[in-house]
Design an enzyme around this catalytic site. Structure first.
Site, short mmCIF file in Angstrom:
data_model
loop_
_atom_site.label_atom_id
_atom_site.label_comp_id
_atom_site.label_asym_id
_atom_site.label_seq_id
_atom_site.Cartn_x
_atom_site.Cartn_y
_atom_site.Cartn_z
N LEU A 64 0.87 -1.17 0.00
CA LEU A 64 0.00 0.00 0.00
C LEU A 64 0.91 1.22 0.00
O LEU A 64 1.79 1.35 0.85
CB LEU A 64 -0.90 -0.02 1.24
CG LEU A 64 -2.14 0.88 1.25
CD1 LEU A 64 -3.04 0.61 0.07
CD2 LEU A 64 -2.91 0.69 2.55
N ASP A 65 0.74 2.11 -0.97
CA ASP A 65 1.61 3.29 -1.10
C ASP A 65 1.65 4.09 0.19
O ASP A 65 0.64 4.16 0.92
CB ASP A 65 1.10 4.20 -2.22
CG ASP A 65 1.26 3.58 -3.61
OD1 ASP A 65 2.09 2.66 -3.73
OD2 ASP A 65 0.57 4.02 -4.54
#
Length: 324
Positions: free
Chosen positions: A48-49
């Site tokens: 997840l960024d």
């Protein structure tokens, strides 16, 4: 022969569905969870960024063997597209590369959505973890190189508008397959609408089979975390050292087997379980026992024991768990 070092940490197994805050990287999140649980081993099921928030499933111990099943699960994201700028990273972190004074109407956006449902072809962002000739695309992009990233097929089950705060922004919810880049979705919609666009907010709210109700925040984990043993003025642990009680934080862990809801599950007797622990096949008994299955799992006393396949009513283990 060199002696293997003793593993550090507790042999705890299961899933922590971490509600990752914005600004924290996925690797940093795994390290934090591993430390809080004093776990021997930990890993996540899908990056997840840092600029994104939401569900980051983190596997502890034996649950790391089930990571591929969670990574293959459907994801749901809520995200905001800001119109008028395309950026180098396709999100707020990058610099503007294209601009437009055009802004799409709701009708314009809604008319476009059917083009982005079903199986579509998508080019990942330049700043992504895709490997090009053995190097990560984001490393090449940071060095100023423009790389040709091949398109890939992804599946969008659902894409809908959930809000329009103002003319510059539209809020969406998308249900999609593994490998879908929401940043690419924003970039491509902006191009098709003739106004450009980038992600300004991104939150993951589901990673099947887990839902947002399963998620725990960093504050909840830290509140349940057992404090470290007290130390004196010189930094030495005070004797006698009290045993740390992890029961409160361990209660936030989801059973390893929850990741395998997509597979047939068959309970075994104690005798059958012992045979499977040794890697041997067993004949499945009972009217409901499947005769054939490319993949299945077996349990003992409610705990996951093994993943394997069923052939002619016989379960053949491929991966055995020590937690069963």
């Amino acid at each position: 022969m060199a002696r293997r070092g003793k593993k550090k940490g507790r042999p705890i197994s299961g899933w922590v569905i971490f509600d990752k805050p914005k600004g924290m990287g996925s690797t940093e999140a795994v390290s934090k969870i591993k430390w809080l649980f004093n776990a021997e081993k930990a890993g996540h099921a899908g990056t997840l960024d840092p600029l994104a928030s939401g569900m980051l499933p983190i596997a502890l111990g034996e649950a790391t063997k089930t990571v591929p099943y969670v990574m293959d699960g459907t994801k749901i994201y809520r995200f905001t597209v800001s119109w008028g700028e395309e950026r180098s990273t396709d999100d707020l972190e990058g610099v503007a590369t294209k601009t437009s004074d055009n802004r799409p109407s709701r009708a314009d956006v809604e008319a476009l959505l059917p083009n982005y449902t079903g199986v579509i072809s998508q080019v990942p962002p330049q700043f992504s973890a895709i490997k090009i000739d053995g190097e990560r695309a984001y490393d090449l992009a940071r060095e100023g190189e423009t790389v040709e990233i091949p398109s890939r097929e992804v599946e969008i089950d659902r894409l809908e508008i959930v809000g329009i705060p103002d003319a510059d922004r539209t809020e969406f919810e998308v249900e999609c397959s593994k490998g879908t880049y929401v940043r690419s979705l924003a970039r491509d919609m902006g191009r098709d609408l003739g106004c450009y666009g980038h992600i300004s907010e991104l939150r993951r709210i589901e990673v099947a089979p887990f839902t947002e109700e399963d998620a725990v925040t960093l504050a909840e984990l830290e509140q349940a975390w057992p404090p470290l043993p007290p130390k004196d003025e010189d930094g030495n642990v005070v004797e006698p050292t009290p045993r740390r009680d992890f029961s409160a934080i361990d209660a936030l862990v989801i059973d390893t087997g929850a990741a395998l809801d997509c597979l047939p599950q068959v309970p075994l007797t104690d005798d059958q379980a012992q045979r499977v622990r040794l890697g041997n096949p067993v004949i499945l008994r009972g009217r409901d026992a499947p005769l054939e299955a490319d993949e299945a799992c077996v349990t003992t006393r409610g705990k996951l024991l093994a993943i394997g396949y069923i052939e002619h009513g016989q379960f053949k283990p491929k991966r055995v768990f020590t937690t069963g």
